[in-house]
Design a protein around this motif. Structure first.
Motif, mmCIF file in Angstrom:
data_model
loop_
_atom_site.group_PDB
_atom_site.id
_atom_site.type_symbol
_atom_site.label_atom_id
_atom_site.label_comp_id
_atom_site.label_asym_id
_atom_site.label_seq_id
_atom_site.Cartn_x
_atom_site.Cartn_y
_atom_site.Cartn_z
ATOM 1 N N TRP A 309 0.856 -1.187 0.000
ATOM 2 C CA TRP A 309 0.000 0.000 0.000
ATOM 3 C C TRP A 309 0.890 1.234 0.000
ATOM 4 N N ALA A 310 1.392 1.648 1.149
ATOM 5 C CA ALA A 310 2.257 2.829 1.201
ATOM 6 C C ALA A 310 3.705 2.410 0.991
ATOM 7 N N VAL A 311 4.267 2.735 -0.164
ATOM 8 C CA VAL A 311 5.638 2.320 -0.471
ATOM 9 C C VAL A 311 6.655 3.411 -0.156
ATOM 10 N N LEU A 312 6.185 4.636 0.099
ATOM 11 C CA LEU A 312 7.096 5.710 0.500
ATOM 12 C C LEU A 312 6.316 6.775 1.264
ATOM 13 N N ASN A 313 6.777 7.058 2.472
ATOM 14 C CA ASN A 313 6.228 8.160 3.257
ATOM 15 C C ASN A 313 7.420 8.921 3.816
ATOM 16 N N SER A 314 7.865 9.926 3.072
ATOM 17 C CA SER A 314 9.077 10.658 3.431
ATOM 18 C C SER A 314 8.707 11.960 4.132
ATOM 19 N N ALA A 315 8.963 12.007 5.447
ATOM 20 C CA ALA A 315 8.665 13.192 6.246
ATOM 21 C C ALA A 315 9.944 13.992 6.468
ATOM 22 N N PRO A 316 9.848 15.322 6.449
ATOM 23 C CA PRO A 316 11.057 16.136 6.605
ATOM 24 C C PRO A 316 11.440 16.352 8.065
ATOM 25 N N ASP A 317 12.713 16.644 8.285
ATOM 26 C CA ASP A 317 13.181 17.181 9.559
ATOM 27 C C ASP A 317 12.900 18.682 9.509
ATOM 28 N N PRO A 318 11.990 19.192 10.353
ATOM 29 C CA PRO A 318 11.592 20.603 10.233
ATOM 30 C C PRO A 318 12.728 21.596 10.432
ATOM 31 N N ASP A 319 13.828 21.162 11.036
ATOM 32 C CA ASP A 319 14.974 22.063 11.177
ATOM 33 C C ASP A 319 15.710 22.261 9.855
ATOM 34 N N GLU A 320 15.478 21.357 8.895
ATOM 35 C CA GLU A 320 16.219 21.401 7.640
ATOM 36 C C GLU A 320 15.344 21.559 6.397
ATOM 37 N N GLU A 321 14.096 21.106 6.466
ATOM 38 C CA GLU A 321 13.281 20.996 5.256
ATOM 39 C C GLU A 321 11.806 21.138 5.610
ATOM 40 N N ARG A 322 10.996 21.608 4.658
ATOM 41 C CA ARG A 322 9.560 21.730 4.891
ATOM 42 C C ARG A 322 8.744 20.958 3.852
ATOM 43 N N ARG A 323 9.419 20.256 2.936
ATOM 44 C CA ARG A 323 8.725 19.542 1.866
ATOM 45 C C ARG A 323 8.802 18.031 2.086
ATOM 46 N N GLY A 324 7.747 17.328 1.661
ATOM 47 C CA GLY A 324 7.705 15.879 1.810
ATOM 48 C C GLY A 324 7.187 15.214 0.551
ATOM 49 N N LEU A 325 7.268 13.874 0.531
ATOM 50 C CA LEU A 325 6.890 13.100 -0.652
ATOM 51 C C LEU A 325 6.257 11.789 -0.203
ATOM 52 N N GLY A 326 5.181 11.388 -0.887
ATOM 53 C CA GLY A 326 4.532 10.122 -0.572
ATOM 54 C C GLY A 326 4.128 9.380 -1.833
ATOM 55 N N VAL A 327 4.180 8.039 -1.776
ATOM 56 C CA VAL A 327 3.769 7.193 -2.907
ATOM 57 C C VAL A 327 2.941 6.040 -2.357
ATOM 58 N N ILE A 328 1.787 5.814 -2.969
ATOM 59 C CA ILE A 328 0.892 4.730 -2.559
ATOM 60 C C ILE A 328 0.467 3.933 -3.783
ATOM 61 N N CYS A 329 0.435 2.602 -3.643
ATOM 62 C CA CYS A 329 -0.167 1.726 -4.658
ATOM 63 C C CYS A 329 -1.631 1.519 -4.297
ATOM 64 N N SER A 330 -2.514 1.874 -5.204
ATOM 65 C CA SER A 330 -3.937 1.751 -4.939
ATOM 66 C C SER A 330 -4.520 0.591 -5.733
ATOM 67 N N GLU A 331 -5.857 0.473 -5.717
ATOM 68 C CA GLU A 331 -6.506 -0.652 -6.374
ATOM 69 C C GLU A 331 -6.374 -0.562 -7.893
ATOM 70 N N ASN A 332 -6.425 -1.719 -8.530
ATOM 71 C CA ASN A 332 -6.479 -1.800 -9.989
ATOM 72 C C ASN A 332 -5.362 -1.015 -10.679
ATOM 73 N N ASN A 333 -4.134 -1.264 -10.222
ATOM 74 C CA ASN A 333 -2.936 -0.714 -10.876
ATOM 75 C C ASN A 333 -2.903 0.817 -10.886
ATOM 76 N N ILE A 335 -1.522 4.333 -9.038
ATOM 77 C CA ILE A 335 -0.478 4.862 -8.157
ATOM 78 C C ILE A 335 -0.795 6.317 -7.834
ATOM 79 N N HIS A 336 -0.693 6.651 -6.545
ATOM 80 C CA HIS A 336 -0.837 8.035 -6.099
ATOM 81 C C HIS A 336 0.533 8.570 -5.701
ATOM 82 N N VAL A 337 0.837 9.767 -6.153
ATOM 83 C CA VAL A 337 2.051 10.474 -5.727
ATOM 84 C C VAL A 337 1.606 11.809 -5.137
#
Length: 554
Positions: A309-333, A335-337
């Motif tokens: 399901w969730a293949v990437l949940n990248s959370a930032p260190d708020p002292d260094e970064e404010r941006r994040g990235l997530g990737v999920i495999c959903s039903e029937n092929n 992908i959510h980014v």
């Protein structure tokens, strides 16, 4: 004899400590979580007769559906008032185009006008399938028929690029399951299950206009609604009213209107706590044709459309970064980014812009090696894609438990009470926790009438179970300089020592799977947050800090 006395005293002390600790934890679990109420779902009422009259549920999204199912087990009749008329039709019961495999158009999705994140990436916690399987006997079968699945809890969490040891958390035992399905399919499946399993539940397409309160008994007698496509207002008698209208919070507005008409001096606005996290993010949903999946696998993409399901949940260190990235495999092929951040003025408009952000994130350790080639693949293959821009509303908590004169038969659930930073993914499970809490209170009623303190009791129990999410999420959001704090709060000093503790705890989570397992249990609503303050974890934390201090000195 001295040594035997010492050993005996030590064993007795340890036994007393273990007994007291277990007793205390069980008490905290009952207060701070709804886990102990799950076994009560679907049980017959202690008083064999249902509560006479109609429970009116304002709003027919997930919180409203779960509330209607609960009320269907306890009241003679349940009416869901839903403002979006298409939801009450066949399209609201079956999202057939999303269930299709290759002949599928993402653009054909119905959009929920009042649910801004309806087609956005969704994550769910372990509490949700546990409760839904108890609530609906055929839940797992219907979820699979819809295209979803129950998948092992293997969320790949990264903090500043450093992975949490999730693969070691369940080592040697079967991983518990989480729900793998998109929000549109989950909602339509739940709607169908509710209406099929509870014949005393019905829909009315329309909007709640006001509540009716007669006399001085502090009880709502009914609601006034305006049916869809009509200018007329009709009234429905109500034994209980549940506000499940999400951020619209129609119930709160109606209560303020009643207060104004009665000449009450209290201002219900004092119940509202709010801060602005300025979260701005973008979502990209891709449909991967079956013949393209081997190319995706060749990139070492870790997602498995049948299991993960969730293949990437990248959370930032708020002292260094404010941006994040997530990737999920959903039903029937599918992908959510998702890519965005706090105070981000211009979230990405294209997947190539996501790639640019991913390659420039300030992290303690680089992202997994498959991420950039994966984003290049999505960019170059010209795959069907829907792009959404999500400018998130402020976080709000209506603290009904502090009110002194609310109607005794009024309750509110889900985002109608509290909406959080949506990147935490707590919304759907939080609504389920509220519904399970309501069922526990109704099941334990000694008779078939609502007592005069029913609403107050519900809000008091609910507040204890959701307060930790508000505190934790707010503390994390306050770490960013663009966040506008609640009135009267200084975000630089708010929960300062707790923030310092959490920062050290994250360092321990990265290293110790047993501590990560405890964190997962608390985050997934299965254990009280106080478990993270157990002597075992505090000792490990202290040892880690001492070790790091000595290493730095010598």
């Amino acid at each position: 004899m001295g040594i035997f006395h010492f050993l005996g005293f030590s064993l007795a002390f340890y036994a007393i400590y273990r007994f007291t600790a277990t007793l205390t934890r069980n008490k905290l679990r009952a207060i701070l979580t709804a886990v102990d109420d799950i076994p009560l779902l679907g049980l017959p009422r202690g008083c064999t007769r249902r509560i006479p009259g109609t429970a009116v549920v304002c709003g027919g999204s997930i919180a409203g559906l779960l509330t209607a199912k609960i009320c269907g087990d306890h009241f003679d009749k349940v009416v869901i008032v839903e403002p979006e008329e298409w939801v009450t039709t066949e399209e609201g019961l079956h999202d057939r185009h999303r269930q299709a495999l290759d002949n599928y158009s993402l653009e054909a999705d119905h959009k929920r006008a009042r649910v801004f994140q309806y087609t956005f990436m969704h994550g769910y916690q372990m509490f949700l399938p546990m409760a839904l399987k108890k609530l609906f006997k055929n839940f797992e079968v219907e979820i699979r028929r819809a295209g979803g699945r129950l998948v092992p809890h293997d969320f790949q969490v990264y903090w500043s690029g450093i992975p949490f040891p999730m693969s070691d958390v369940w080592k040697g035992k079967e991983a518990p399951h989480v729900l793998g399905i998109s929000r549109p399919l989950l909602e339509t499946t739940l709607r169908r299950l509710v209406l099929e399993s509870s014949p005393n539940v019905c829909y009315i397409a329309g909007s709640v206009v006001s509540m009716i309160q007669m006399g001085k008994d502090n009880v709502i007698q009914g609601v006034s609604i305006r049916p869809a496509g009509s200018s007329e207002v009709v009234q429905i008698a109500a034994t209980m009213v549940a506000d499940c209208t999400g951020p619209a919070r129609i119930g709160f507005k109606c209560l303020k209107d009643l207060q104004s008409k009665s000449g009450a001096t209290d201002n219900l606005e004092y119940l509202k706590k709010m801060y602005t996290h300025k979260l701005n993010t973008a979502s990209f949903e891709f449909k991967i044709p079956s013949d393209m999946i081997p190319k995706l696998k060749a990139l070492s993409f870790p997602g498995d459309f049948s299991r993960s399901w969730a293949v990437l949940n990248s959370a930032p260190d708020p002292d260094e970064e404010r941006r994040g990235l997530g990737v999920i495999c959903s039903e029937n092929n599918t992908i959510h980014v998702a890519c965005g951040g706090w105070g981000l003025e211009n979230p990405p408009q294209t997947i190539s812009e996501v790639r640019e952000i991913a390659s420039t994130l300030r992290l303690a350790r680089p992202l997994p090696s498959w991420v950039i080639p994966f984003l290049d693949f999505l960019d170059k293959e010209n795959l069907p894609c829907v792009h959404l821009h999500l400018r998130c509303p402020p976080a709000v908590w209506l603290q009904y438990h502090k009110a002194t004169n609310l109607p005794s038969n009024f309750v509110a659930l889900g985002d109608a009470v509290m909406n959080l930073n949506p990147l935490q993914g707590f919304g759907v499970t939080k609504a389920c926790v509220d519904a399970v809490t309501l069922n526990g209170l109704l099941t334990r009623l000694p008779g078939n009438t609502l007592p005069s303190d029913f609403g107050h009791k519900f809000f008091d129990i609910q507040a204890k179970r959701i307060k930790g999410r508000w505190d934790q999420t707010k503390m994390e959001d306050y770490a960013y300089d663009t966040t506008i704090p609640s009135h009267g709060e200084d975000k630089d000093t708010y929960a300062l020592w707790t923030r310092k503790f959490n920062r050290q705890l994250v360092k321990l989570l990265i290293k110790d799977p047993s501590v990560t397992a405890t964190w997962v249990q608390t985050r997934d609503w299965l254990a009280p947050e106080t478990d993270l303050l157990s002597p075992r974890i505090l000792l490990k934390l202290g040892w880690m800090i001492l070790s790091n201090t000595f290493s730095a000195l010598f």
